[in-house]
Motif scaffolding. Structure first.
Motif, PDB file in Angstrom:
ATOM      1  N   GLU A  95      -5.881   4.652  -4.059  1.00 41.17           N
ATOM      2  CA  GLU A  95      -6.251   3.715  -3.252  1.00 41.17           C
ATOM      3  C   GLU A  95      -5.716   2.058  -3.873  1.00 41.17           C
ATOM      4  O   GLU A  95      -5.497   1.358  -3.165  1.00 41.17           O
ATOM      5  N   TYR A  98      -2.444   1.207  -2.407  1.00 42.38           N
ATOM      6  CA  TYR A  98      -2.364   1.281  -0.799  1.00 42.38           C
ATOM      7  C   TYR A  98      -1.568  -0.129  -0.382  1.00 42.38           C
ATOM      8  O   TYR A  98      -2.124  -1.051  -0.854  1.00 42.38           O
ATOM      9  N   ASN A 100       0.455  -1.428   3.249  1.00 42.30           N
ATOM     10  CA  ASN A 100       0.909  -1.318   4.613  1.00 42.30           C
ATOM     11  C   ASN A 100       2.058  -2.279   5.084  1.00 42.30           C
ATOM     12  O   ASN A 100       1.950  -3.226   5.754  1.00 42.30           O
ATOM     13  N   GLY A 122      -2.217  -5.838  11.222  1.00 36.75           N
ATOM     14  CA  GLY A 122      -2.495  -5.162  10.245  1.00 36.75           C
ATOM     15  C   GLY A 122      -1.314  -4.550   9.138  1.00 36.75           C
ATOM     16  O   GLY A 122      -1.576  -4.139   8.127  1.00 36.75           O
ATOM     17  N   GLN A 123       0.099  -5.387   9.532  1.00 32.60           N
ATOM     18  CA  GLN A 123       0.987  -5.133   8.614  1.00 32.60           C
ATOM     19  C   GLN A 123       0.902  -6.186   7.483  1.00 32.60           C
ATOM     20  O   GLN A 123       0.492  -7.327   7.589  1.00 32.60           O
ATOM     21  N   ASN A 173      -7.254   1.477   2.035  1.00 28.38           N
ATOM     22  CA  ASN A 173      -6.815   2.731   2.935  1.00 28.38           C
ATOM     23  C   ASN A 173      -6.609   2.454   4.358  1.00 28.38           C
ATOM     24  O   ASN A 173      -6.912   1.195   4.610  1.00 28.38           O
ATOM     25  N   LYS A 174      -6.417   3.364   5.275  1.00 24.29           N
ATOM     26  CA  LYS A 174      -5.864   2.936   6.547  1.00 24.29           C
ATOM     27  C   LYS A 174      -7.049   2.556   7.263  1.00 24.29           C
ATOM     28  O   LYS A 174      -6.973   1.647   8.132  1.00 24.29           O
ATOM     29  N   ASN A 175      -8.378   3.192   7.130  1.00 20.88           N
ATOM     30  CA  ASN A 175      -9.430   2.956   7.584  1.00 20.88           C
ATOM     31  C   ASN A 175      -9.998   1.436   7.361  1.00 20.88           C
ATOM     32  O   ASN A 175     -10.250   0.767   8.245  1.00 20.88           O
ATOM     33  N   GLU A 176      -9.794   1.146   6.283  1.00 25.24           N
ATOM     34  CA  GLU A 176     -10.080  -0.234   5.904  1.00 25.24           C
ATOM     35  C   GLU A 176      -9.069  -1.143   6.502  1.00 25.24           C
ATOM     36  O   GLU A 176      -9.339  -2.287   6.797  1.00 25.24           O
ATOM     37  N   ASN A 177      -7.817  -0.951   6.483  1.00 22.03           N
ATOM     38  CA  ASN A 177      -6.830  -1.689   7.229  1.00 22.03           C
ATOM     39  C   ASN A 177      -7.104  -2.043   8.546  1.00 22.03           C
ATOM     40  O   ASN A 177      -7.199  -2.915   8.982  1.00 22.03           O
ATOM     41  N   LEU A 178      -7.683  -0.971   9.290  1.00 22.08           N
ATOM     42  CA  LEU A 178      -7.987  -1.185  10.725  1.00 22.08           C
ATOM     43  C   LEU A 178      -9.399  -2.030  10.797  1.00 22.08           C
ATOM     44  O   LEU A 178      -9.297  -2.927  11.791  1.00 22.08           O
ATOM     45  N   GLN A 181      -8.033  -5.749   9.955  1.00 18.79           N
ATOM     46  CA  GLN A 181      -7.067  -6.314  10.944  1.00 18.79           C
ATOM     47  C   GLN A 181      -7.862  -7.002  12.297  1.00 18.79           C
ATOM     48  O   GLN A 181      -7.370  -7.783  12.877  1.00 18.79           O
TER      49      GLN A 181
END
Length: 310
Positions: A95, A98, A100, A122-123, A173-178, A181
């Motif tokens: 993690e 991570y 993005n 989210g980028q 991680n992806k979940n936190e990224n979502l 954002q």
């Protein structure tokens, strides 16, 4: 001793970053000599993980008679990216790495754009740290993300987050990224806790904690000194300048566990010993013992078996 009863004494010694003990050495030495002294007498020059560690650094005595002291942070030739939250327990495996990045962004990094931003999709992008932007803080009290509708430089945004929340947000991680954002207004780009620099701790610690004085580092030198009269902030200086310095050692924690095993079988039987040892190891791993630790039997003169950890 009844062969059906076995008294097991297990001695565990643990070492963790939370057990650091700091020492102020009031001898003026250049950085290399200070490091050698620390390695010969303790472990290394001081490295720190967070503001709480800074409090520990200054908890021993009053240092107002000295202007500054060396710590173990030094400039190297390569920059790399970190998250501002440096607590290793905050991240699961992978993690902390991570990222993005937007397409091609990871390889299209401008030399003086050392701070990370996130857009409403989210980028990640790199940006100048002195750009004025909104930002997102992480609040450890309720593990929440807080969008701050004020435009600040990355460093000022970090100070704000440290004062009113915990730190600029890490995206693990992806979940936190979502989740994060969703807080960003459409078309906006905000500072997150991603930054890069060219500093490394002398003990090879991976800590990304930084506590620079405003407008520092300014290129005065490659080594880092703790300012002792400036709210415990850092400055850079030439490594050849003599200064007092901070060292650290690690406190050893010893834990004794006693177990009494009763069985209808002879617990001194080698096969029974191995079965018991495997069960003890399983229980210790559940309590946090590394799974690559080896246990073996040692019988004392009193007939007491002691599993030894290797």
């Amino acid at each position: 001793m009844d062969p059906r009863i076995l008294l097991i004494l297990i001695s565990m010694v643990s070492y963790t970053s939370l057990d650091k003990i700091y020492y102020f050495v009031n001898q003026s030495k250049n950085l290399d000599d200070a490091q050698q002294y620390c390695r010969e007498n303790y472990i290394d020059l001081a490295s720190t993980d967070d503001l709480a560690a800074m409090d520990e650094l200054f908890a021993q005595e009053n240092y107002t008679y000295s202007e500054s002291a060396w710590i173990g942070l030094k400039k190297i030739n390569l920059k790399w990216w970190h998250w501002a939250i440096s607590d290793r327990e905050f991240y699961k495996a992978g993690e902390a790495d991570y990222r993005n990045w937007a397409p091609l962004q990871e390889i299209d990094i401008v030399d003086n754009e050392d701070c990370g931003i996130m857009d409403s999709s989210g980028q990640f992008f790199d940006d100048s740290c002195v750009t004025l932007r909104h930002f997102i803080c992480y609040d450890g009290k309720d593990q929440s993300y807080v969008f701050i509708n004020m435009a600040k430089t990355w460093r000022d945004a970090q100070r704000y987050c440290r004062q009113y929340h915990t730190e600029l947000v890490s995206v693990r991680n992806k979940n936190e990224n979502l989740q994060i954002q969703k807080l960003i207004p459409a078309g906006d780009k905000v500072f997150i806790g991603l930054f890069r620099d060219a500093y490394m701790w002398s003990d090879n610690s991976k800590s990304s904690f930084r506590n620079w004085h405003p407008n520092q580092p300014d290129g005065s030198g490659d080594c880092v000194m703790q300012l002792l009269k400036e709210h415990n902030l850092w400055d850079d200086d030439q490594c050849s300048n003599p200064k007092p310095f901070f060292c650290y050692s690690i406190m050893k924690k010893r834990q004794i566990i006693k177990m009494v095993v009763k069985s209808d079988q002879n617990v001194n039987d080698p096969g029974m010993n191995m079965a018991i040892l495997e069960k003890v190891k399983q229980k210790l791993e559940e309590m946090g013992m590394p799974n690559d630790t080896n246990l073996e039997w040692k019988q004392s003169s009193e007939g007491i078996f002691r599993p030894l950890m290797r």
